[in-house]
Design a protein around this motif. Structure first.
Motif, PDB file in Angstrom:
ATOM      1  N   PRO A 181       0.825  -1.217   0.000  1.00 48.27           N
ATOM      2  CA  PRO A 181       0.000   0.000   0.000  1.00 48.27           C
ATOM      3  C   PRO A 181       0.855   1.260   0.000  1.00 48.27           C
ATOM      4  CG  PRO A 181       0.091  -0.908   2.205  1.00 48.27           C
ATOM      5  CD  PRO A 181       0.825  -1.877   1.328  1.00 48.27           C
ATOM      6  N   ALA A 182       0.252   2.343  -0.447  1.00 48.07           N
ATOM      7  CA  ALA A 182       0.890   3.658  -0.389  1.00 48.07           C
ATOM      8  C   ALA A 182      -0.129   4.670   0.127  1.00 48.07           C
ATOM      9  CB  ALA A 182       1.419   4.062  -1.754  1.00 48.07           C
ATOM     10  N   PHE A 183       0.322   5.883   0.379  1.00 48.24           N
ATOM     11  CA  PHE A 183      -0.534   6.944   0.908  1.00 48.24           C
ATOM     12  C   PHE A 183      -1.405   7.515  -0.210  1.00 48.24           C
ATOM     13  CE2 PHE A 183      -0.754  11.622   2.194  1.00 48.24           C
ATOM     14  CZ  PHE A 183      -1.769  11.430   3.125  1.00 48.24           C
ATOM     15  N   ALA A 184      -2.740   7.486   0.007  1.00 46.18           N
ATOM     16  CA  ALA A 184      -3.678   7.986  -0.997  1.00 46.18           C
ATOM     17  C   ALA A 184      -4.190   9.386  -0.666  1.00 46.18           C
ATOM     18  CB  ALA A 184      -4.867   7.029  -1.125  1.00 46.18           C
ATOM     19  N   GLY A 185      -3.881   9.889   0.521  1.00 48.71           N
ATOM     20  CA  GLY A 185      -4.303  11.238   0.879  1.00 48.71           C
ATOM     21  C   GLY A 185      -5.283  11.330   2.023  1.00 48.71           C
ATOM     22  N   HIS A 186      -5.814  10.204   2.500  1.00 47.22           N
ATOM     23  CA  HIS A 186      -6.796  10.220   3.583  1.00 47.22           C
ATOM     24  C   HIS A 186      -6.077  10.300   4.926  1.00 47.22           C
ATOM     25  CE1 HIS A 186      -8.399   7.587   0.247  1.00 47.22           C
ATOM     26  NE2 HIS A 186      -9.170   8.653   0.193  1.00 47.22           N
ATOM     27  N   VAL A 187      -6.584  11.138   5.813  1.00 49.20           N
ATOM     28  CA  VAL A 187      -5.930  11.341   7.112  1.00 49.20           C
ATOM     29  C   VAL A 187      -6.977  11.380   8.224  1.00 49.20           C
ATOM     30  CG1 VAL A 187      -3.954  12.599   6.150  1.00 49.20           C
ATOM     31  CG2 VAL A 187      -6.010  13.866   6.857  1.00 49.20           C
ATOM     32  N   PRO A 188      -6.564  11.092   9.448  1.00 55.78           N
ATOM     33  CA  PRO A 188      -7.494  11.220  10.574  1.00 55.78           C
ATOM     34  C   PRO A 188      -7.844  12.689  10.822  1.00 55.78           C
ATOM     35  CG  PRO A 188      -5.533   9.942  11.177  1.00 55.78           C
ATOM     36  CD  PRO A 188      -5.249  10.579   9.867  1.00 55.78           C
ATOM     37  N   LYS A 189      -9.050  12.929  11.260  1.00 58.78           N
ATOM     38  CA  LYS A 189      -9.439  14.293  11.634  1.00 58.78           C
ATOM     39  C   LYS A 189      -8.524  14.839  12.721  1.00 58.78           C
ATOM     40  CE  LYS A 189     -13.314  17.004  13.447  1.00 58.78           C
ATOM     41  NZ  LYS A 189     -14.697  16.961  13.983  1.00 58.78           N
ATOM     42  N   LEU A 219      -6.468  15.160   2.519  1.00 61.50           N
ATOM     43  CA  LEU A 219      -5.450  16.208   2.543  1.00 61.50           C
ATOM     44  C   LEU A 219      -5.317  16.837   1.158  1.00 61.50           C
ATOM     45  CD1 LEU A 219      -3.311  17.522   4.389  1.00 61.50           C
ATOM     46  CD2 LEU A 219      -1.740  15.689   3.710  1.00 61.50           C
ATOM     47  N   ALA A 220      -5.256  18.155   1.104  1.00 60.86           N
ATOM     48  CA  ALA A 220      -5.111  18.848  -0.178  1.00 60.86           C
ATOM     49  C   ALA A 220      -3.797  18.445  -0.834  1.00 60.86           C
ATOM     50  CB  ALA A 220      -5.163  20.352   0.023  1.00 60.86           C
ATOM     51  N   PRO A 221      -3.818  18.213  -2.135  1.00 61.24           N
ATOM     52  CA  PRO A 221      -2.614  17.689  -2.788  1.00 61.24           C
ATOM     53  C   PRO A 221      -1.410  18.616  -2.715  1.00 61.24           C
ATOM     54  CG  PRO A 221      -4.300  18.277  -4.413  1.00 61.24           C
ATOM     55  CD  PRO A 221      -4.954  18.313  -3.073  1.00 61.24           C
ATOM     56  N   ARG A 222      -1.646  19.916  -2.618  1.00 64.15           N
ATOM     57  CA  ARG A 222      -0.521  20.856  -2.592  1.00 64.15           C
ATOM     58  C   ARG A 222      -0.139  21.273  -1.168  1.00 64.15           C
ATOM     59  NH1 ARG A 222      -3.423  22.522  -7.308  1.00 64.15           N
ATOM     60  NH2 ARG A 222      -2.151  22.231  -9.181  1.00 64.15           N
ATOM     61  N   ASP A 223      -0.792  20.676  -0.177  1.00 63.15           N
ATOM     62  CA  ASP A 223      -0.410  20.981   1.194  1.00 63.15           C
ATOM     63  C   ASP A 223       0.990  20.407   1.462  1.00 63.15           C
ATOM     64  OD1 ASP A 223      -0.258  20.394   4.236  1.00 63.15           O
ATOM     65  OD2 ASP A 223      -1.995  21.719   4.033  1.00 63.15           O
ATOM     66  N   PRO A 224       1.859  21.162   2.149  1.00 65.68           N
ATOM     67  CA  PRO A 224       3.222  20.670   2.406  1.00 65.68           C
ATOM     68  C   PRO A 224       3.267  19.346   3.164  1.00 65.68           C
ATOM     69  CG  PRO A 224       3.059  23.010   2.924  1.00 65.68           C
ATOM     70  CD  PRO A 224       1.667  22.549   2.640  1.00 65.68           C
ATOM     71  N   ALA A 271       0.339  14.204  -6.581  1.00 63.35           N
ATOM     72  CA  ALA A 271       0.787  14.188  -5.185  1.00 63.35           C
ATOM     73  C   ALA A 271       0.984  12.764  -4.679  1.00 63.35           C
ATOM     74  CB  ALA A 271      -0.225  14.926  -4.312  1.00 63.35           C
ATOM     75  N   VAL A 272       0.067  11.861  -5.015  1.00 59.10           N
ATOM     76  CA  VAL A 272       0.191  10.466  -4.585  1.00 59.10           C
ATOM     77  C   VAL A 272       1.432   9.837  -5.204  1.00 59.10           C
ATOM     78  CG1 VAL A 272      -0.879   8.185  -4.667  1.00 59.10           C
ATOM     79  CG2 VAL A 272      -2.286  10.198  -4.197  1.00 59.10           C
ATOM     80  N   PHE A 273       1.607  10.044  -6.504  1.00 62.27           N
ATOM     81  CA  PHE A 273       2.730   9.408  -7.194  1.00 62.27           C
ATOM     82  C   PHE A 273       4.065   9.974  -6.714  1.00 62.27           C
ATOM     83  CE2 PHE A 273       5.639   9.022 -10.896  1.00 62.27           C
ATOM     84  CZ  PHE A 273       5.700   7.636 -10.942  1.00 62.27           C
ATOM     85  N   GLU A 274       4.149  11.280  -6.523  1.00 60.32           N
ATOM     86  CA  GLU A 274       5.414  11.877  -6.099  1.00 60.32           C
ATOM     87  C   GLU A 274       5.785  11.469  -4.678  1.00 60.32           C
ATOM     88  OE1 GLU A 274       5.121  16.064  -6.838  1.00 60.32           O
ATOM     89  OE2 GLU A 274       5.626  15.830  -8.971  1.00 60.32           O
ATOM     90  N   ALA A 275       4.785  11.225  -3.832  1.00 63.17           N
ATOM     91  CA  ALA A 275       5.088  10.714  -2.490  1.00 63.17           C
ATOM     92  C   ALA A 275       5.681   9.307  -2.566  1.00 63.17           C
ATOM     93  CB  ALA A 275       3.833  10.714  -1.626  1.00 63.17           C
ATOM     94  N   MET A 276       5.265   8.528  -3.567  1.00 62.24           N
ATOM     95  CA  MET A 276       5.868   7.209  -3.780  1.00 62.24           C
ATOM     96  C   MET A 276       7.313   7.345  -4.256  1.00 62.24           C
ATOM     97  SD  MET A 276       2.923   5.122  -5.853  1.00 62.24           S
ATOM     98  CE  MET A 276       1.206   5.119  -5.369  1.00 62.24           C
TER      99      MET A 276
END
Length: 681
Positions: A181-189, A219-224, A271-276
């Motif tokens: 698995p990789a990070f898809a952008g979903h985060v806990p509140k 999480l917004a894709p352009r958030d740091p 954002a997902v791909f670059e995090a990979m």
């Protein structure tokens, strides 16, 4: 006052010292013992199979039959959830024997996320509150749900890490490529408490759940923080498990994106791909193409193109997940040239019920290869739930090795029966040809894959009983298999198939009795309602339950015992069992996805489906006696109390079969066949 970036830098320092984070490996070895070394290949196969190298594929060298893929994200919840290592080992050996060389390996990821979130400053309670329970993890992983059915016990994390190591060792020993698995952008509140300035969007609700359990945060894709969280997770994951360079992530699975603007969709994908690639420069992203099929009104050409073209050519590997029924490659110009795998989904929720689209499955891969500028690179099996309709998977596995379709499916299915039962038998082969032309020959709108039998649905006067085949073919196949029983009854596979066809025949009978009840009620014929309803509730359903009890694969007790055996305490066992009962029935706290994962199991028929039918017939009778209309809403409220009581029940069910399958099937046949076989449709 500590700034957001001070918190972030401190968190990064904590995560870099991964040896000290929770000391997870040391705990595993201490509790369960270290994972063994890789085992020898089964039956001498292993790397002698024509498998691709374990390193990242060269985008310029994709080939049409390069991959034979297996699994769906949902399979891990609907079928694998309670498995121990012995069961996993059998499954991986089956995969090897069928030439599978690409498969999801998503176990243990919550333990890795736990490390990352704790290091980022969340409290243990906040992390526990975020994850769904074991039977619902698949939808937490895809961002559909949070919290529902949780929290996960600490023992769960330890066991899943242990299992994941053994699974990966076994897969890799056969030359398979595990997909991590990789990070898809979903985060806990709760992340917004630690980093109040981060840019998150609360998504819409999913699956009739309210925001207590859905409406997850993206999480917004352009958030740091996006690349930081994504790289922290993947770095920690690959340090624990190694990598084969293919990663799965699904950002918008059955969830409409916050914007349809191509620029937003491209940014989210990038954002997902670059995090990979920040962690693994050879990363290839495996994407379930279900999102394009599930919401075609949203995913127009511009939106599809924004996603597919945001990743370099050849670095996005798409699963055309439901290609046997609703292929997406046709309307996306072969996924704009990105490599894709032609997949058969087939089953939703692990339902029982004879079903297949064998003609479409047989023709589909060859047609996809011949599509103009085809970018197909393999075939796949992606059922939500396994353990049913083995003939469908036997054909699909064979097609992974064939360039052309099977020329004569009738002959093929006869050969399947001979191989399955250890020798020829004219009646058994004739039965399979009847099943091929009926239940296994679905086409058109009926082929969504769900079992819509009234047997497994909450009763109403508006239930649809139409089927795409002649029921008489099922009844005749039933007769033919019983004819073969004196010769083939020593075969466990034959006994299973005889019971499965008997179960299907009983399912058809439920529809026919229901039609009689509904017609009699409409005509205000009280005696006929009592007669047909009584036969359904007090004879057919108990007899079906008794027949199912003759095989361990159709026992509710076996299903629930798996859940209890995965626990380390009595309290945990009760918790796991309740997770399992919820999934089989209400799915959510108020029946949010009611009966989606229905199963026809001994015990479930007797204590869940039959009481619902008894209440339904009783309220119809009361309606006629009192001269008042049947009130569906009132019935739904009443029957929910029965359903809820079953979920919270504590009755133990047998986990060992009772009775003889052949005798019980014959008893049902002799009682019901003479009346219904002729002319049923």
């Amino acid at each position: 006052m500590e700034s957001t970036w001070d918190r972030l830098n401190d968190s990064q320092r904590k995560v870099k010292n991964t040896d000290s984070l929770l000391a997870v490996r040391k705990n595993i070895d201490g509790v369960l013992g270290p994972a063994p070394a890789a085992q020898p290949a089964l039956f001498g196969l292993g790397n002698s199979l024509p498998l691709p190298p374990a390193s990242s594929p060269d985008p310029g060298h994709w080939t049409p039959g390069q991959y034979r893929y297996y699994q769906n994200v949902c399979t891990h919840s609907y079928s694998f959830v309670w498995w121990d290592w012995a069961r996993w080992e059998r499954e991986i050996d089956w995969m090897a024997l069928n030439g599978i060389n690409l498969a999801l390996a998503w176990g243990g990821q919550e333990a890795i996320w736990q490390r990352v979130y704790l290091a980022l400053g969340l409290t243990p309670a906040e992390v526990d509150e975020y994850f769904p329970g074991p039977a619902f993890l698949a939808w937490g992983r895809m961002g559909n749900l949070h919290s529902w059915g949780g929290p996960l016990p600490r023992s769960w994390h330890l066991k899943q890490l242990y299992l994941q190591h053994r699974i990966l060792d076994r897969m890799r020993s056969f030359g398979m490529t595990p997909v991590l698995p990789a990070f898809a952008g979903h985060v806990p509140k709760a992340l917004t408490r630690v980093f109040p300035q981060i840019n998150v969007t609360q998504m819409g609700s999913w699956g009739h759940f309210n925001c207590s359990y859905s409406c997850t945060f993206l999480l917004a894709p352009r958030d740091p923080m996006f690349p930081i969280i994504g790289s922290l997770f993947l770095r920690e994951l690959t340090k624990e498990f190694g990598t084969d360079h293919i990663y799965g992530a699904d950002t918008f699975n059955e969830m409409q994106p916050p914007s349809s603007e191509p620029s937003y969709l491209a940014a989210a994908t990038t954002a997902v791909f670059e995090a990979m690639t920040a962690v693994d420069s050879d990363a290839v992203w495996l994407l379930q193409g279900w999102l394009f099929q599930h919401q075609p009104e949203f995913w127009g050409p511009a939106q599809v193109g924004a996603v597919l073209e945001a990743v370099p050519a050849g670095r996005l590997l798409v699963l055309d997940l439901f290609a046997e029924t609703q292929p997406v490659y046709v309307r996306t110009a072969s996924f704009r040239g990105q490599p894709f795998i032609w997949c058969m989904l087939h089953n939703f929720g692990g339902n029982h019920g004879l079903f297949g689209t064998l003609e479409a499955v047989n023709r589909g891969p060859a047609a996809a290869r011949l599509f103009p500028n085809s970018s197909m690179v393999g075939t796949g099996m992606a059922p939500e739930g396994i353990g049913q309709n083995e003939v469908v998977y036997a054909l699909m596995a064979e097609l992974g090795w064939r360039k052309n379709p099977v020329a004569d499916l009738g002959a093929w299915v006869g050969s399947f029966a001979r191989r399955r039962y250890g020798g020829p038998h004219q009646a058994a082969e004739a039965a399979w040809r009847l099943l091929l032309r009926s239940v296994y020959n679905c086409s058109g709108e009926a082929c969504s894959g769900h079992n819509r039998s009234p047997l497994v649905k909450r009763p109403s006067l508006q239930m649809n009983t139409t089927v795409w085949y002649n029921r008489s073919d099922v009844f005749e196949a039933w007769r033919l298999l019983l004819t073969a029983a004196p010769t083939l009854a020593t075969s466990p596979a034959f006994r299973y198939d005889l019971l499965d066809v008997t179960r299907q025949a009983a399912q058809e009978l439920v529809s026919l009795y229901y039609e009689e009840v509904r017609t009699a009620y409409s005509n205000k014929e009280l005696v006929h309602v009592l007669r047909a309803g009584g036969l359904l509730v007090y004879e057919l359903l108990p007899e079906l339950d008794m027949a199912l009890a003759s095989d361990s694969r159709f026992l509710l007790g076996s299903w629930l015992e798996e859940a209890r055996m995965a626990a380390v305490s009595e309290a945990e066992g009760r918790f796991f069992e309740q997770n399992s009962r919820y999934q089989l029935t209400l799915w959510g706290p108020v029946g949010n996805i009611l009966d989606y994962a229905n199963k026809q199991l001994a015990g479930l028929v007797a204590d869940y489906y039959a009481p619902r039918w008894q209440l339904f017939v009783g309220e119809l009778v009361e309606s006629l006696v009192q001269g008042v209309p049947f009130k569906q809403r009132q019935f739904d409220e009443n029957v929910f109390r029965l359903e809820h009581a079953f979920v919270f029940g504590s009755q133990r069910y047998p986990s060992q079969p009772q009775g003889d399958t052949v005798d019980l099937a014959k008893r049902l046949f002799l009682k019901y066949y003479p009346r219904w076989a002729a002319g049923s449709s």
